[in-house]
Design a protein around this motif. Structure first.
Motif, short mmCIF file in Angstrom:
data_model
loop_
_atom_site.label_atom_id
_atom_site.label_comp_id
_atom_site.label_asym_id
_atom_site.label_seq_id
_atom_site.Cartn_x
_atom_site.Cartn_y
_atom_site.Cartn_z
N PHE A 78 42.08 13.39 9.13
CA PHE A 78 42.47 14.45 10.04
C PHE A 78 41.38 14.67 11.07
CE2 PHE A 78 45.01 15.42 6.32
CZ PHE A 78 46.24 15.68 6.88
N THR A 79 41.79 14.99 12.28
CA THR A 79 40.84 15.27 13.34
C THR A 79 40.87 16.75 13.64
OG1 THR A 79 41.17 13.09 14.32
CG2 THR A 79 40.18 14.79 15.71
N TYR A 80 39.75 17.43 13.40
CA TYR A 80 39.65 18.84 13.73
C TYR A 80 38.77 18.96 14.96
CZ TYR A 80 41.99 19.99 9.46
OH TYR A 80 42.94 20.09 8.47
N ILE A 81 39.39 19.39 16.04
CA ILE A 81 38.71 19.45 17.33
C ILE A 81 37.76 20.62 17.36
CG2 ILE A 81 39.09 19.61 19.82
CD1 ILE A 81 41.94 18.55 19.26
N GLU A 82 36.62 20.44 18.01
CA GLU A 82 35.65 21.52 18.15
C GLU A 82 36.29 22.68 18.92
OE1 GLU A 82 31.61 21.55 20.45
OE2 GLU A 82 31.41 20.39 18.64
N VAL A 83 36.15 23.85 18.40
CA VAL A 83 36.87 25.00 18.94
C VAL A 83 35.93 25.91 19.72
CG1 VAL A 83 38.22 27.02 18.35
CG2 VAL A 83 38.50 24.92 17.04
N GLY A 84 36.34 26.26 20.94
CA GLY A 84 35.56 27.19 21.73
C GLY A 84 36.45 28.23 22.37
N SER A 188 51.18 32.19 23.82
CA SER A 188 50.30 32.09 24.98
C SER A 188 50.99 31.73 26.29
CB SER A 188 49.22 31.03 24.71
OG SER A 188 48.54 31.30 23.50
N GLY A 189 52.30 31.56 26.26
CA GLY A 189 52.98 31.13 27.47
C GLY A 189 52.61 29.68 27.77
N GLU A 190 52.43 29.36 29.04
CA GLU A 190 52.06 28.00 29.41
C GLU A 190 50.56 27.75 29.25
OE1 GLU A 190 54.13 25.54 30.13
OE2 GLU A 190 55.82 26.89 29.81
N ASN A 191 49.78 28.82 29.05
CA ASN A 191 48.33 28.72 28.89
C ASN A 191 47.97 28.43 27.45
OD1 ASN A 191 46.58 28.85 30.93
ND2 ASN A 191 46.59 31.06 31.07
N ILE A 192 48.42 27.33 26.89
CA ILE A 192 48.32 27.08 25.46
C ILE A 192 46.90 26.69 25.03
CG2 ILE A 192 50.72 26.40 25.28
CD1 ILE A 192 49.67 23.46 25.09
N ASN A 193 46.60 26.96 23.78
CA ASN A 193 45.39 26.45 23.15
C ASN A 193 45.70 25.05 22.64
OD1 ASN A 193 43.66 25.76 20.84
ND2 ASN A 193 42.81 27.81 21.09
N GLN A 194 45.04 24.04 23.21
CA GLN A 194 45.39 22.66 22.91
C GLN A 194 45.16 22.30 21.44
OE1 GLN A 194 46.85 20.70 25.29
NE2 GLN A 194 47.29 19.31 23.60
N THR A 195 44.14 22.89 20.82
CA THR A 195 43.86 22.62 19.42
C THR A 195 45.02 23.06 18.55
OG1 THR A 195 41.49 22.93 19.78
CG2 THR A 195 42.27 23.06 17.50
#
Length: 270
Positions: A78-84, A188-195
């Motif tokens: 699994f790939t867990y992306i760094e979250v900011g 979030s509407g179209e402003n999604i959190n990609q992670t």
């Protein structure tokens, strides 16, 4: 039928509607003779266990035994992306203030791995700043639980438990159902959190069946996440009726029409 079910919260300890929905669903399924093993990150001790088994993932101790390398190797797929990002569902005001005052919310890959592979790990049981780290540990523990339990099917609720459901499916070979109560586009509407989007899509792609709570959500799953419509089904949430007198009538004290809204004042609620 025996169901291994993963949820992030369960009454009376809830931060939103997900826990309440899980309570109603599991209670209804149990009345149909379905045996449910419900896994939450943290047990508080006062959950209703009268109609199903319920266990906290935090009670599972990771031992450095001969099988450890097998699970570690699997988890590392699994790939867990760094979250900011400060986008965390149902964040408490005091936690949000702490988060804003801190410099970052980033967990590097080494930090996450070092934490989740500890023999003991303390789940907060809330939506806090360590949420992504807890999601990762939860998925790892799910693989361990699935390897030792007898069940027929896996049921995972919302993105927080999709990695857990995937891990259980990988270990057991059993079919996975993911239950979509809301999507990142709803929050979030179209402003999604990609992670979050990536975790949601991975769960839906790998799932054998996808349940959505409305036709609108089903359309979002198909159009925004490009999931095969043939495996996406709408199952509406139900209500539990209360006993009222036969002649019960609701009388308003106002002449004007009144609109009542019960819910969070957020984009998701319109």
């Amino acid at each position: 039928m025996k169901v291994l079910m993963f949820g992030w919260e369960f009454p009376p300890h809830i931060s939103g509607g997900l826990g309440t929905a899980c309570f109603g669903l599991t209670k209804a399924l149990s009345k149909m003779g379905i045996e449910i093993q419900f896994i939450v990150p943290k047990m508080f001790g006062d959950e209703d266990r009268s109609f199903m088994q319920i266990q906290g993932a935090g009670d599972v101790i990771i031992k450095q035994n001969t099988h450890f390398s097998r699970y570690k190797e699997f988890w590392e797929k699994f790939t867990y992306i760094e979250v900011g990002s400060t986008l965390i569902p149902y964040l408490y005001p005091e936690d949000y203030e702490k988060l804003i005052n801190s410099q970052t919310l980033k967990f590097g890959t080494e930090d996450i791995q070092r934490e989740i592979f500890k023999e003991d790990f303390l789940f907060s049981g809330t939506y806090g700043k360590d949420l992504y780290k807890e999601v990762a540990r939860y998925a790892f523990v799910a693989g361990l639980i699935a390897s030792k339990r007898d069940f027929d099917i896996i049921h995972a609720h919302d993105w927080l438990t999709y990695p857990a459901g995937i891990a259980a499916k990988e270990v057991s070979g059993k079919q996975l159902i993911v239950h979509v109560h809301a999507t990142e586009y709803d929050r979030s509407g179209e402003n999604i959190n990609q992670t979050v989007y990536d975790i949601e899509k991975q769960g839906m792609d790998i799932a054998d069946k996808v349940i959505t709570v409305s036709h609108l959500t089903r359309n979002t799953v198909i159009e925004k996440y490009h999931i095969n419509p043939d495996k996406v089904f709408t199952v509406h949430n139900s209500v539990e009726p209360i006993n009222l007198p036969y002649d019960f009538q609701l009388k308003s004290a106002f002449k004007e029409k009144i609109v009542t809204f019960l819910g969070r004042v957020t984009f998701q609620k319109g």
